[in-house]
Motif scaffolding. Sequence first.
Motif, short mmCIF file in Angstrom:
data_model
loop_
_atom_site.label_atom_id
_atom_site.label_comp_id
_atom_site.label_asym_id
_atom_site.label_seq_id
_atom_site.Cartn_x
_atom_site.Cartn_y
_atom_site.Cartn_z
N SER A 144 28.74 -104.73 32.55
CA SER A 144 29.76 -103.90 32.80
C SER A 144 29.37 -102.82 33.87
CB SER A 144 29.53 -102.95 31.41
OG SER A 144 28.57 -102.35 31.17
N GLY A 145 28.05 -102.99 34.40
CA GLY A 145 27.46 -102.05 35.64
C GLY A 145 26.95 -100.93 34.84
N GLN A 146 26.95 -100.69 33.57
CA GLN A 146 26.22 -99.57 33.05
C GLN A 146 24.66 -99.81 32.66
OE1 GLN A 146 28.59 -98.08 29.86
NE2 GLN A 146 30.53 -97.28 31.48
N GLN A 147 24.54 -101.23 32.35
CA GLN A 147 23.09 -101.36 31.94
C GLN A 147 22.06 -101.72 32.97
OE1 GLN A 147 25.89 -103.34 31.41
NE2 GLN A 147 26.31 -102.89 29.17
N ASP A 148 21.04 -101.45 32.80
CA ASP A 148 19.63 -101.80 33.29
C ASP A 148 19.58 -103.20 33.83
OD1 ASP A 148 17.37 -101.94 34.81
OD2 ASP A 148 16.20 -101.26 33.25
N LEU A 149 19.68 -103.82 34.70
CA LEU A 149 19.42 -105.34 35.20
C LEU A 149 18.26 -105.74 34.48
CD1 LEU A 149 20.63 -105.55 38.71
CD2 LEU A 149 21.89 -106.33 36.62
N GLY A 150 17.08 -104.81 34.08
CA GLY A 150 16.13 -105.40 33.82
C GLY A 150 16.18 -105.87 32.12
N TYR A 151 17.38 -105.60 31.63
CA TYR A 151 17.89 -105.83 30.34
C TYR A 151 17.86 -107.48 30.11
CZ TYR A 151 20.18 -105.76 25.57
OH TYR A 151 20.35 -105.80 24.31
N VAL A 152 18.26 -108.14 30.99
CA VAL A 152 18.67 -109.41 31.00
C VAL A 152 17.24 -110.25 31.73
CG1 VAL A 152 21.02 -109.54 30.93
CG2 VAL A 152 19.88 -109.58 33.17
N ARG A 153 16.37 -109.78 32.31
CA ARG A 153 15.14 -110.19 32.81
C ARG A 153 14.37 -111.18 32.07
NH1 ARG A 153 9.50 -108.53 33.49
NH2 ARG A 153 8.82 -109.49 35.47
N GLY A 154 14.12 -110.96 30.81
CA GLY A 154 13.36 -111.70 29.72
C GLY A 154 14.23 -113.09 29.87
N LEU A 155 15.57 -113.02 29.28
CA LEU A 155 16.37 -114.24 29.30
C LEU A 155 16.32 -115.02 30.70
CD1 LEU A 155 18.43 -115.81 27.57
CD2 LEU A 155 20.19 -114.31 28.53
N LEU A 156 16.45 -114.37 31.54
CA LEU A 156 16.52 -115.00 33.03
C LEU A 156 15.13 -115.82 33.09
CD1 LEU A 156 18.26 -112.64 35.21
CD2 LEU A 156 19.30 -114.56 34.19
N LYS A 157 14.27 -115.30 32.69
CA LYS A 157 12.76 -115.77 33.05
C LYS A 157 12.65 -117.01 31.85
CE LYS A 157 9.24 -113.66 34.82
NZ LYS A 157 8.05 -112.84 35.06
N GLU A 158 13.16 -116.85 30.72
CA GLU A 158 12.94 -117.87 29.54
C GLU A 158 14.03 -119.15 30.30
OE1 GLU A 158 11.51 -118.30 26.86
OE2 GLU A 158 10.72 -116.19 26.51
N ILE A 159 14.98 -118.76 30.71
CA ILE A 159 16.01 -119.96 31.36
C ILE A 159 15.06 -120.48 32.44
CG2 ILE A 159 18.02 -120.40 32.61
CD1 ILE A 159 19.16 -118.19 30.70
#
Length: 239
Positions: A144-159
């Motif tokens: 949505s543009g309101q979240q910190d992109l760091g919020y998905v960093r853990g998921l991206l690293k796991e993937i």
Amino acid sequence: MKINWNYIKGFALLSLIVFLYGFTQQRNHARKFDLLQVVFVKDSEKFISAKEIEKIVLQNEKSIDKIPKDSLDLKVLEKRIDEHPLVKNAEVYLTVSGGVNVEVQQKKPLARVYANASFYIDEDANKMPLSKNHTARVPMVKYSGQQDLGYVRGLLKEINQDSFLKHQVVSIEVDQKKEIRFYVRGYDFETILGDSTALAEKLRKFKAFYKTAFIDKKLEQYESIKLNYKQQVVATKKV
């Protein structure tokens, strides 16, 4: 008066050494570089080209042999290369043969965010510009543009660290409630992770479910797979 020839010889020898040292230093400073070599460390994908790095090194000169040795500050040059938005780290050093070597470590994209101005998310959860030289095959992220992109960093690293997930996950969404969901290659069901906690366990459950349903040829029957319940997977079939 007796002349001390040993003293005169010693003084003359010292003067000659000083002269030769100064002459050598002057010639060395006036020497030019023979070769500029750019090496990309650990990267097969080139988001920035060697020619772009060479332009940063050379600035207004046409070739490396136009630059005197005493006019090139390696630390300043490293800092200048590091400032490029696609570069993570650079090391510049001189070779014995009179050349300049530049070792470049590029930033690594983990996902691509589609927005008015699209960009990558790198492994430090920072924005990374797209490259005109290469397009990375990474998951798309919609948020949505309101979240910190760091919020998905853990998921991206796991993937990124899992060969199966890296091949299967094609897009990720984060809604305003910070609920994460993703979609996999070849199927239209959504996988709901919930928040960003216990990602390793949630992804382990997903892989076990996926492989079982794939063997049974039932994956196309599902509309959604929920992983945000403890110790269980809730799968909803299409109506």
